[in-house]
Design a protein around this motif. Sequence first.
Motif, PDB file in Angstrom:
ATOM      1  N   VAL A  89       0.865  -1.170   0.000  1.00 31.88           N
ATOM      2  CA  VAL A  89       0.000   0.000   0.000  1.00 31.88           C
ATOM      3  C   VAL A  89       0.908   1.227   0.000  1.00 31.88           C
ATOM      4  N   TRP A  90       0.382   2.331  -0.506  1.00 33.49           N
ATOM      5  CA  TRP A  90       1.151   3.580  -0.504  1.00 33.49           C
ATOM      6  C   TRP A  90       1.452   3.951   0.935  1.00 33.49           C
ATOM      7  N   ASN A  91       2.734   4.131   1.233  1.00 33.02           N
ATOM      8  CA  ASN A  91       3.204   4.304   2.606  1.00 33.02           C
ATOM      9  C   ASN A  91       3.244   5.784   2.970  1.00 33.02           C
ATOM     10  N   LEU A  92       2.242   6.236   3.704  1.00 29.01           N
ATOM     11  CA  LEU A  92       2.169   7.641   4.076  1.00 29.01           C
ATOM     12  C   LEU A  92       3.025   7.930   5.308  1.00 29.01           C
ATOM     13  N   LYS A  93       3.634   9.103   5.299  1.00 33.18           N
ATOM     14  CA  LYS A  93       4.512   9.496   6.407  1.00 33.18           C
ATOM     15  C   LYS A  93       3.744   9.597   7.718  1.00 33.18           C
ATOM     16  N   ASN A  94       2.443   9.929   7.643  1.00 34.13           N
ATOM     17  CA  ASN A  94       1.696  10.083   8.881  1.00 34.13           C
ATOM     18  C   ASN A  94       0.985   8.811   9.332  1.00 34.13           C
ATOM     19  N   PHE A  95       1.360   7.654   8.760  1.00 33.22           N
ATOM     20  CA  PHE A  95       0.943   6.396   9.361  1.00 33.22           C
ATOM     21  C   PHE A  95       1.624   6.292  10.724  1.00 33.22           C
ATOM     22  N   PRO A  96       0.917   5.812  11.750  1.00 34.08           N
ATOM     23  CA  PRO A  96       1.516   5.788  13.104  1.00 34.08           C
ATOM     24  C   PRO A  96       2.881   5.111  13.160  1.00 34.08           C
ATOM     25  N   GLU A  97       3.073   4.033  12.349  1.00 36.42           N
ATOM     26  CA  GLU A  97       4.349   3.324  12.431  1.00 36.42           C
ATOM     27  C   GLU A  97       5.524   4.179  11.983  1.00 36.42           C
ATOM     28  N   ASN A  98       5.251   5.218  11.171  1.00 34.55           N
ATOM     29  CA  ASN A  98       6.343   6.023  10.639  1.00 34.55           C
ATOM     30  C   ASN A  98       6.770   7.146  11.568  1.00 34.55           C
ATOM     31  N   PHE A 127       2.546 -12.570   6.410  1.00 34.51           N
ATOM     32  CA  PHE A 127       1.863 -11.334   6.785  1.00 34.51           C
ATOM     33  C   PHE A 127       2.839 -10.466   7.589  1.00 34.51           C
ATOM     34  N   ARG A 128       2.898  -9.204   7.196  1.00 34.43           N
ATOM     35  CA  ARG A 128       3.845  -8.273   7.823  1.00 34.43           C
ATOM     36  C   ARG A 128       3.135  -6.964   8.115  1.00 34.43           C
ATOM     37  N   ILE A 129       3.286  -6.481   9.348  1.00 34.56           N
ATOM     38  CA  ILE A 129       2.662  -5.217   9.728  1.00 34.56           C
ATOM     39  C   ILE A 129       3.608  -4.474  10.668  1.00 34.56           C
ATOM     40  N   GLU A 130       3.732  -3.180  10.451  1.00 36.36           N
ATOM     41  CA  GLU A 130       4.562  -2.358  11.340  1.00 36.36           C
ATOM     42  C   GLU A 130       3.666  -1.742  12.409  1.00 36.36           C
ATOM     43  N   VAL A 131       3.916  -2.134  13.667  1.00 37.90           N
ATOM     44  CA  VAL A 131       3.131  -1.613  14.791  1.00 37.90           C
ATOM     45  C   VAL A 131       4.058  -1.331  15.977  1.00 37.90           C
ATOM     46  N   LEU A 195      -7.131  -7.889  23.362  1.00 40.91           N
ATOM     47  CA  LEU A 195      -7.660  -6.670  23.975  1.00 40.91           C
ATOM     48  C   LEU A 195      -8.539  -5.901  23.003  1.00 40.91           C
ATOM     49  N   GLU A 196      -8.128  -5.936  21.745  1.00 43.07           N
ATOM     50  CA  GLU A 196      -8.874  -5.162  20.753  1.00 43.07           C
ATOM     51  C   GLU A 196      -8.471  -5.572  19.353  1.00 43.07           C
ATOM     52  N   LEU A 197      -9.444  -5.642  18.447  1.00 44.24           N
ATOM     53  CA  LEU A 197      -9.150  -5.765  17.024  1.00 44.24           C
ATOM     54  C   LEU A 197      -9.113  -4.375  16.428  1.00 44.24           C
ATOM     55  N   GLU A 198      -8.283  -4.205  15.399  1.00 42.77           N
ATOM     56  CA  GLU A 198      -8.220  -2.892  14.775  1.00 42.77           C
ATOM     57  C   GLU A 198      -9.571  -2.517  14.203  1.00 42.77           C
ATOM     58  N   THR A 199      -9.858  -1.229  14.194  1.00 47.69           N
ATOM     59  CA  THR A 199     -11.128  -0.734  13.687  1.00 47.69           C
ATOM     60  C   THR A 199     -11.110  -0.681  12.169  1.00 47.69           C
ATOM     61  N   GLY A 200     -12.256  -0.413  11.570  1.00 48.33           N
ATOM     62  CA  GLY A 200     -12.341  -0.269  10.128  1.00 48.33           C
ATOM     63  C   GLY A 200     -12.675  -1.566   9.430  1.00 48.33           C
ATOM     64  N   ASN A 201     -12.625  -1.533   8.097  1.00 46.98           N
ATOM     65  CA  ASN A 201     -12.983  -2.701   7.286  1.00 46.98           C
ATOM     66  C   ASN A 201     -11.952  -3.816   7.420  1.00 46.98           C
ATOM     67  N   ASN A 202     -12.391  -5.029   7.073  1.00 47.24           N
ATOM     68  CA  ASN A 202     -11.459  -6.160   7.051  1.00 47.24           C
ATOM     69  C   ASN A 202     -10.378  -5.912   6.002  1.00 47.24           C
ATOM     70  N   ARG A 203      -9.221  -6.509   6.233  1.00 44.17           N
ATOM     71  CA  ARG A 203      -8.162  -6.507   5.233  1.00 44.17           C
ATOM     72  C   ARG A 203      -8.342  -7.736   4.352  1.00 44.17           C
ATOM     73  N   PHE A 204      -7.841  -7.665   3.118  1.00 49.33           N
ATOM     74  CA  PHE A 204      -7.967  -8.772   2.164  1.00 49.33           C
ATOM     75  C   PHE A 204      -6.585  -9.215   1.693  1.00 49.33           C
ATOM     76  N   GLN A 221      -0.433   0.979   8.443  1.00 54.16           N
ATOM     77  CA  GLN A 221      -1.486   1.731   9.135  1.00 54.16           C
ATOM     78  C   GLN A 221      -2.376   0.823   9.974  1.00 54.16           C
ATOM     79  N   PHE A 222      -1.787   0.291  11.025  1.00 53.18           N
ATOM     80  CA  PHE A 222      -2.584  -0.406  12.020  1.00 53.18           C
ATOM     81  C   PHE A 222      -3.523   0.617  12.661  1.00 53.18           C
ATOM     82  N   HIS A 223      -4.794   0.248  12.764  1.00 53.51           N
ATOM     83  CA  HIS A 223      -5.799   1.207  13.240  1.00 53.51           C
ATOM     84  C   HIS A 223      -5.935   1.147  14.750  1.00 53.51           C
TER      85      HIS A 223
END
Length: 884
Positions: A89-98, A127-131, A195-204, A221-223
């Motif tokens: 996905v396009w990696n935005l600077k204001n994603f929390p991980e950045n 599966f890889r996610i920056e959190v 404790l919590e699932l990320e908010t928003g739509n499911n990922r595919f 962009q972990f929500h």
Amino acid sequence: MKLCFSLNFRTKLGEKVQIVIKEDGYEDKIFPLEYAENGEWKVEADYYSKSIKYIYQIINQDGIVLDEEFSAHQLVFPHNIKEYHIYDVWNLKNFPENYLNNKVLQNQFQNFKPQKVSLLKKHTHLFRIEVPIYNPDWKIAIIGNSKTLGNWLYENAICMKQTTLGVWEIPLNIEDQHNIQYKYGILDSKSGKILELETGNNRFAPSNLAEEVLLIKADHQFHFKSYQLYHAAGVAVPVFSLRNSEGFGVGEFRDLKSLADWSAKTKLKIIQILPINDTSAHNNWTDSYPYSAISIFALHPQYLAIDALDFPIPKKLMQQFEAEREILNENSAVDFEQMIAGKWKYISTIFEENETKILADKNFKKFIKENESWLLPYSAFCVQRDLYKTADFTKWKTHKKYIAGKISPFFSPKNKNFKNAMLHSWVQFQLHLQLKEAVDYLHDLGISLKGDLPIGIYRHSVEAWTEPNLFEMEFQAGAPPDQFSDLGQNWGFPTYNWEAMKEDGFLWWKNRFQALEQYFDAMRIDHILGFFRIWRMPISSVQGVLGYFNPAIPVTTKEFIAHGIQFNKDRFCNPFINDEILWDIFGEECDTVKTKFLQISEHGHYSFNEEVNTQRKISDYFTDNPNEDLEQKMLSLCANVLFLIEEKEGVEVFHPRFNLNKTNSYKYLTNGEKQQLDRIYHDYFFVRQDKLWSRNALEKLPIILNATKMLICGEDLGLVPACMPEVMNTLGITALKVQRMPAENIPFSNPENTTYLNVVTPSTHDSSTLRQWWNEDRNITQNYFSTQLKQWGTAPSDLEPQIAEMILKQHLYNNAMLAIFPIQEFFATDFQLRNPNLNDERINNPAIFPHNWKYRMHLNVTDLLTSEKFNNKIAAWVVDSGRF
């Protein structure tokens, strides 16, 4: 090894996507992507490497880059797979991980050990996610709609492995591949529960039925919910203000360790300080100004603990040292001149008596070698400054112009300047050791150090001497009129030559940030507005009111004509002076002023004589003929203009003077002229510049920010352009929110409404403290007491501790990332600890320049450690507000 990249990105007609693979020491490799369908862009690349770093760019049909990612993608590849399909996905600077995966996070997990991922041939997906998670008990888990992914059952969630700090991965073999949907969640490792699932739509995720192919789902962009993001509280205090019985009348780097002990007791995670670079230019109290460094690399000798050097104070001087220390430590404020003179006396003696051992020290030699690029010119500069008694290199008899080959002998033992150059180098070595020791101590306690980056450099500094092409020496930077000063501010710094800096990719700024990063975990950029535009004055001006924005879209003569204004350069751009104005300003002195300083011009108006026709000339005249009242009136008369002239490419263009409609010149215009000039003024200051300033900031800031792992905070007070909040949010830069200095047109901001990417504070080093502010204007205080604090009745005459507590709690209980409090505000909550002398609390008054920066804590830092009731109170607030 085949890499197949896939990016879902909606482009405009005529736009294309390309991937740029970054390789250290090699040219970038560019691969154009082809459009598939439904916004999907794809490319196959043969590329062999254990790891890869890359960005995506949007280009037009001519290959010109229209947009690009500010934050790079980074992947590590296991080598038992021949082909990888990477879904990005396009990696935005204001994603929390950045903006959260920074040095502050590293401080919380100093003993972090990466987990290994075992990849089997049967695995179909990775599966890889920056959190970045700041709670050590939390892990990231994945859950989805297939049997492998747990069929959405929380108890079947799969815990991922943290392969790099803040990066979570898990390889899976998804056999029942069809319409793969999933989410990430936070898992409590103690309870084993989600404790919590990320908010928003499911990922595919796409299916992967091919053999020897691994599909990497590189997510971003972990929500988070806001309460699960990083929140912290901190204390702000200049190092020079720290008081300790072991000091020498001033705070020293080692005192940060005592402050860290207190911060640990009170659960504060951030210590914020003012700039600590060497400002030794004039050899008097004006060198106390911390924003006027003679070097962007060298540390200030005032912070050196003399009795903690590698070599002891000679026994014959110990009694004298102790006596001087006792006298200086009794002072309520820093006596800068006595303190620095005393320190240099002992430093020089220690160096002289141990010179042979010092020069043979392997660690010192290593320090010189590693830092020679800045240490050599700095040391030579100091030698020259001391020799000629001035930092103004234009007044030196030798080495006025920096030539590297002629300066390098300063580090040669046969050179007459060698000893003095080594003295200054050794002082920097000792400062580095003492600061690094303090920083390591902070980090061991999980406390981060936040520094302060001045926006400008001193006009007579090492950098101005060695790299004058990077600066516009004929101009000076400052600020337009604001609540601090009706006349604006003139900082005297030269403005930057951004075009010259751009030629090597802003290397000067990258080096500066990387040097700071060896000590700091977070950085406050002073006046971040300077990266959008700077308030610039010609060197002939004294007051900030005679400045204009640079860059800016100026007013042209054609624009005056279009507004029906008959442009008269003399009338609009020179001081408008008539008898009525002279009488209003000078009263009975006006005849004397006419005779000494003015000459009659046409239509009964006046103009200045040539020897006083600029503010600088006026200031110089009154330096030799002191009369402060008359000088200020003359400067005001000289500022009575409507427009300022700038020459661009041989053509004169014009900038409206700030508060044009408040000048005496404006009063004598026709109503029609006033109306049209008001329109031009509003368009210039509030409409036409925004896109230009946005482009300007986005050209520089991303490159600079990517050069550091520090958390970046921007001081964005002042006349803030409309584009600024959007740019700062785009880049993930936290903004500063001071309750009594709201950006909106309201009396006070409410911390409760503050969004995440902000730092909240009740006051700053440039403002009065809360206790002082409470007594400045009773009407404002009463309004604040009633409307903001929601209290009944009359506001108390002084800020009582329980009221101060209410204000501090307002700043703790909100969504802002950081809540930073000047140490004086903590003291205000306690009758026993607050300073009995209210007037001693202020650090700086921007309306007064030069100002003596001499504030000292009235208590020893170590004494705070025994104030159990006070410490427990603060710790309880911090814990209860979730900022621990």
